[in-house]
Scaffold this motif. Structure first.
Motif, PDB file in Angstrom:
ATOM      1  N   ALA A   1       1.116  -0.926  -0.075  1.00 31.41           N
ATOM      2  CA  ALA A   1       0.027   0.151  -0.094  1.00 31.41           C
ATOM      3  C   ALA A   1       1.153   1.538   0.307  1.00 31.41           C
ATOM      4  CB  ALA A   1      -0.616  -0.141   1.417  1.00 31.41           C
ATOM      5  N   TYR A   2       0.230   2.553  -0.861  1.00 30.03           N
ATOM      6  CA  TYR A   2       0.862   3.702  -0.818  1.00 30.03           C
ATOM      7  C   TYR A   2       1.727   3.525   0.645  1.00 30.03           C
ATOM      8  CZ  TYR A   2       1.775   4.308  -5.977  1.00 30.03           C
ATOM      9  OH  TYR A   2       2.146   3.570  -6.871  1.00 30.03           O
ATOM     10  N   ALA A   3       2.237   4.347   1.322  1.00 30.37           N
ATOM     11  CA  ALA A   3       2.801   5.264   2.540  1.00 30.37           C
ATOM     12  C   ALA A   3       3.275   6.634   1.809  1.00 30.37           C
ATOM     13  CB  ALA A   3       3.257   4.720   3.715  1.00 30.37           C
ATOM     14  N   GLN A   4       2.853   7.568   2.503  1.00 33.04           N
ATOM     15  CA  GLN A   4       3.189   8.980   2.121  1.00 33.04           C
ATOM     16  C   GLN A   4       4.839   8.981   3.159  1.00 33.04           C
ATOM     17  OE1 GLN A   4       0.553  12.605   2.072  1.00 33.04           O
ATOM     18  NE2 GLN A   4       1.939  13.718   3.251  1.00 33.04           N
ATOM     19  N   VAL A   5       5.436   9.764   1.933  1.00 35.12           N
ATOM     20  CA  VAL A   5       7.060  10.320   2.135  1.00 35.12           C
ATOM     21  C   VAL A   5       6.984  11.490   1.997  1.00 35.12           C
ATOM     22  CG1 VAL A   5       7.715   7.531   1.542  1.00 35.12           C
ATOM     23  CG2 VAL A   5       7.706   9.466   0.359  1.00 35.12           C
ATOM     24  N   ALA A   6       6.381  11.912   1.736  1.00 33.79           N
ATOM     25  CA  ALA A   6       6.824  13.558   1.571  1.00 33.79           C
ATOM     26  C   ALA A   6       5.794  14.534   1.441  1.00 33.79           C
ATOM     27  CB  ALA A   6       7.918  13.695  -0.039  1.00 33.79           C
ATOM     28  N   LYS A   7       5.252  15.655   2.089  1.00 31.55           N
ATOM     29  CA  LYS A   7       4.204  16.385   1.840  1.00 31.55           C
ATOM     30  C   LYS A   7       5.181  18.002   1.566  1.00 31.55           C
ATOM     31  CE  LYS A   7      -0.422  18.002   2.173  1.00 31.55           C
ATOM     32  NZ  LYS A   7      -1.771  17.976   2.542  1.00 31.55           N
ATOM     33  N   VAL A   8       5.704  18.611   0.296  1.00 30.33           N
ATOM     34  CA  VAL A   8       6.440  19.982   1.272  1.00 30.33           C
ATOM     35  C   VAL A   8       5.892  20.577   0.305  1.00 30.33           C
ATOM     36  CG1 VAL A   8       8.417  18.870   1.403  1.00 30.33           C
ATOM     37  CG2 VAL A   8       8.085  18.969  -0.952  1.00 30.33           C
ATOM     38  N   ALA A   9       5.311  22.297   0.562  1.00 30.75           N
ATOM     39  CA  ALA A   9       5.112  23.537   0.031  1.00 30.75           C
ATOM     40  C   ALA A   9       6.190  24.541  -0.255  1.00 30.75           C
ATOM     41  CB  ALA A   9       3.657  24.082   0.131  1.00 30.75           C
ATOM     42  N   GLY A  10       6.143  25.135  -1.366  1.00 31.04           N
ATOM     43  CA  GLY A  10       7.099  26.345  -1.038  1.00 31.04           C
ATOM     44  C   GLY A  10       8.599  26.408  -1.665  1.00 31.04           C
ATOM     45  N   ASP A  11       9.319  26.457  -0.829  1.00 28.37           N
ATOM     46  CA  ASP A  11      10.193  26.449  -0.942  1.00 28.37           C
ATOM     47  C   ASP A  11      11.070  25.214  -0.439  1.00 28.37           C
ATOM     48  OD1 ASP A  11      10.847  28.634  -2.344  1.00 28.37           O
ATOM     49  OD2 ASP A  11      10.906  30.093  -1.024  1.00 28.37           O
ATOM     50  N   ASP A  12      10.034  24.677  -0.109  1.00 27.32           N
ATOM     51  CA  ASP A  12      10.985  23.332   1.676  1.00 27.32           C
ATOM     52  C   ASP A  12      11.287  21.859   0.297  1.00 27.32           C
ATOM     53  OD1 ASP A  12      10.245  25.201   4.158  1.00 27.32           O
ATOM     54  OD2 ASP A  12       8.125  23.917   3.731  1.00 27.32           O
ATOM     55  N   GLU A  13      12.179  21.198   0.871  1.00 23.75           N
ATOM     56  CA  GLU A  13      12.469  20.047   0.107  1.00 23.75           C
ATOM     57  C   GLU A  13      12.190  19.088   0.405  1.00 23.75           C
ATOM     58  OE1 GLU A  13      17.006  20.076   0.610  1.00 23.75           O
ATOM     59  OE2 GLU A  13      17.051  21.613  -0.626  1.00 23.75           O
ATOM     60  N   ALA A  14      12.297  17.977  -0.557  1.00 26.08           N
ATOM     61  CA  ALA A  14      11.454  16.346  -0.605  1.00 26.08           C
ATOM     62  C   ALA A  14      12.957  15.972  -0.484  1.00 26.08           C
ATOM     63  CB  ALA A  14      10.590  16.308  -1.041  1.00 26.08           C
ATOM     64  N   ARG A  15      13.376  15.403  -0.135  1.00 30.60           N
ATOM     65  CA  ARG A  15      14.717  14.043  -0.072  1.00 30.60           C
ATOM     66  C   ARG A  15      14.120  12.948  -0.577  1.00 30.60           C
ATOM     67  NH1 ARG A  15      19.891  17.107   1.693  1.00 30.60           N
ATOM     68  NH2 ARG A  15      19.234  18.715   2.399  1.00 30.60           N
ATOM     69  N   LEU A  16      13.834  12.382  -1.917  1.00 29.13           N
ATOM     70  CA  LEU A  16      12.878  11.326  -2.066  1.00 29.13           C
ATOM     71  C   LEU A  16      14.161  10.801  -2.864  1.00 29.13           C
ATOM     72  CD1 LEU A  16       9.985  13.479  -4.368  1.00 29.13           C
ATOM     73  CD2 LEU A  16       9.625  11.731  -1.547  1.00 29.13           C
ATOM     74  N   THR A  17      14.350   8.743  -2.560  1.00 26.92           N
ATOM     75  CA  THR A  17      15.245   8.086  -2.782  1.00 26.92           C
ATOM     76  C   THR A  17      14.799   6.932  -4.181  1.00 26.92           C
ATOM     77  OG1 THR A  17      13.868   6.461  -0.468  1.00 26.92           O
ATOM     78  CG2 THR A  17      15.737   8.268  -0.328  1.00 26.92           C
ATOM     79  N   LEU A  18      13.087   7.054  -3.553  1.00 24.70           N
ATOM     80  CA  LEU A  18      12.575   6.029  -5.230  1.00 24.70           C
ATOM     81  C   LEU A  18      11.489   6.626  -6.372  1.00 24.70           C
ATOM     82  CD1 LEU A  18      11.003   3.185  -2.793  1.00 24.70           C
ATOM     83  CD2 LEU A  18      13.244   3.401  -4.173  1.00 24.70           C
ATOM     84  N   PRO A  19      12.781   6.464  -7.208  1.00 23.52           N
ATOM     85  CA  PRO A  19      13.915   5.137  -8.162  1.00 23.52           C
ATOM     86  C   PRO A  19      14.943   5.685  -8.201  1.00 23.52           C
ATOM     87  CG  PRO A  19      12.801   6.686 -10.213  1.00 23.52           C
ATOM     88  CD  PRO A  19      11.848   7.387  -8.354  1.00 23.52           C
ATOM     89  N   PHE A  20      15.355   6.871  -7.264  1.00 21.39           N
ATOM     90  CA  PHE A  20      17.043   7.101  -7.119  1.00 21.39           C
ATOM     91  C   PHE A  20      16.457   8.070  -6.107  1.00 21.39           C
ATOM     92  CE2 PHE A  20      15.359   8.709 -10.955  1.00 21.39           C
ATOM     93  CZ  PHE A  20      15.665   9.377 -11.402  1.00 21.39           C
ATOM     94  N   GLY A  21      17.997   8.709  -5.429  1.00 21.62           N
ATOM     95  CA  GLY A  21      17.585   9.701  -5.038  1.00 21.62           C
ATOM     96  C   GLY A  21      17.540  11.218  -5.961  1.00 21.62           C
ATOM     97  N   VAL A  22      16.877  11.810  -5.346  1.00 26.70           N
ATOM     98  CA  VAL A  22      16.688  13.365  -6.088  1.00 26.70           C
ATOM     99  C   VAL A  22      16.416  14.584  -4.779  1.00 26.70           C
ATOM    100  CG1 VAL A  22      14.588  12.900  -7.227  1.00 26.70           C
ATOM    101  CG2 VAL A  22      15.855  14.408  -7.801  1.00 26.70           C
ATOM    102  N   THR A  23      16.475  15.522  -4.459  1.00 29.14           N
ATOM    103  CA  THR A  23      16.384  16.898  -3.945  1.00 29.14           C
ATOM    104  C   THR A  23      14.859  17.367  -4.969  1.00 29.14           C
ATOM    105  OG1 THR A  23      17.457  16.533  -2.685  1.00 29.14           O
ATOM    106  CG2 THR A  23      16.093  18.537  -2.515  1.00 29.14           C
ATOM    107  N   VAL A  24      13.997  18.006  -4.414  1.00 27.53           N
ATOM    108  CA  VAL A  24      12.597  18.537  -5.442  1.00 27.53           C
ATOM    109  C   VAL A  24      12.150  19.366  -4.555  1.00 27.53           C
ATOM    110  CG1 VAL A  24      10.203  18.588  -6.095  1.00 27.53           C
ATOM    111  CG2 VAL A  24      12.283  16.412  -7.052  1.00 27.53           C
ATOM    112  N   VAL A  25      12.410  20.592  -4.565  1.00 28.29           N
ATOM    113  CA  VAL A  25      11.792  22.010  -4.339  1.00 28.29           C
ATOM    114  C   VAL A  25      10.602  22.322  -4.920  1.00 28.29           C
ATOM    115  CG1 VAL A  25      12.579  24.110  -3.046  1.00 28.29           C
ATOM    116  CG2 VAL A  25      13.858  22.980  -2.937  1.00 28.29           C
ATOM    117  N   PRO A  26       9.418  22.135  -4.735  1.00 27.04           N
ATOM    118  CA  PRO A  26       7.960  22.718  -5.630  1.00 27.04           C
ATOM    119  C   PRO A  26       8.534  24.127  -6.092  1.00 27.04           C
ATOM    120  CG  PRO A  26       7.359  21.573  -3.316  1.00 27.04           C
ATOM    121  CD  PRO A  26       9.052  22.164  -3.144  1.00 27.04           C
TER     122      PRO A  26
END
Length: 189
Positions: free
Chosen positions: A159-184
């Motif tokens: 089942a899906y589990a929420q691993v990030a919820k970010v807005a504006g200038d906050d960073e989401a450091r995600l690991t799947l399918p590979f490491g990447v940092t997303v700033v909305p």
């Protein structure tokens, strides 16, 4: 966004209570709309807005820069075939290069991303979410360009589990399918 049932389609045989399939989708006109099937129901969406496409392009650049060589990043329209009656075109997807055919991705991607718009919000957050989860897509992200906001889910114990919820200038450091940092906020520039 228009949700159509089989008996409402132009130029298709009337088949009450039967789900549409890939064969039906292949007969749809090339009219500039995007056609997808979810559990046999046809979903038609108009061309996306400038803001929507800007977010998609910025995400592609971000993901391509971090993508390992054995994976491929693609944008819609490209068919993801989850079942004969469920063929989607995520705004952006990541999958193993070896899993693609020339025509489609015949399995769940490692990552599917949808950029929300008024016409697709409910489809993306409910129908596509549940269908991708059931198909085993490892990671699903939605981006709301109006906020701007990113929500990311990853598959955990089926089942899906929420691993990030970010807005504006906050960073989401995600690991799947590979490491990447997303700033909305960076996605709407």
């Amino acid at each position: 966004m228009v949700l159509m049932q089989p008996d409402q389609l132009y130029n298709l045989p009337w088949r009450p209570n039967l789900p549409l399939t890939r064969d039906d989708l292949d007969r749809m006109p090339d009219d500039g709309h995007r056609y997808e099937l979810i559990d046999g129901a046809l979903i038609m969406t108009p061309a996306p807005s400038l803001r929507h496409q800007s977010v998609v392009v910025n995400l592609v650049c971000l993901l391509k820069a971090a993508c390992p060589r054995d994976l491929k990043v693609l944008v819609a329209p490209f068919d993801v075939v989850l079942a004969p009656d469920s063929i989607m075109q995520p705004d952006l997807l990541v999958a193993r290069s070896e899993d693609f055919t020339e025509r489609e991705l015949p399995t769940a991607p490692l990552l599917a991303v949808e950029v929300l718009s008024p016409s697709t919000r409910r489809i993306d957050l409910m129908l596509k979410f549940s269908r991708l989860e059931a198909a085993g897509c490892a990671s699903y992200w939605v981006v709301d360009p109006d906020t701007p906001e990113l929500i990311a889910w990853e598959m955990r114990d089926g089942a899906y589990a929420q691993v990030a919820k970010v807005a504006g200038d906050d960073e989401a450091r995600l690991t799947l399918p590979f490491g990447v940092t997303v700033v909305p906020a960076d996605l709407i520039l």
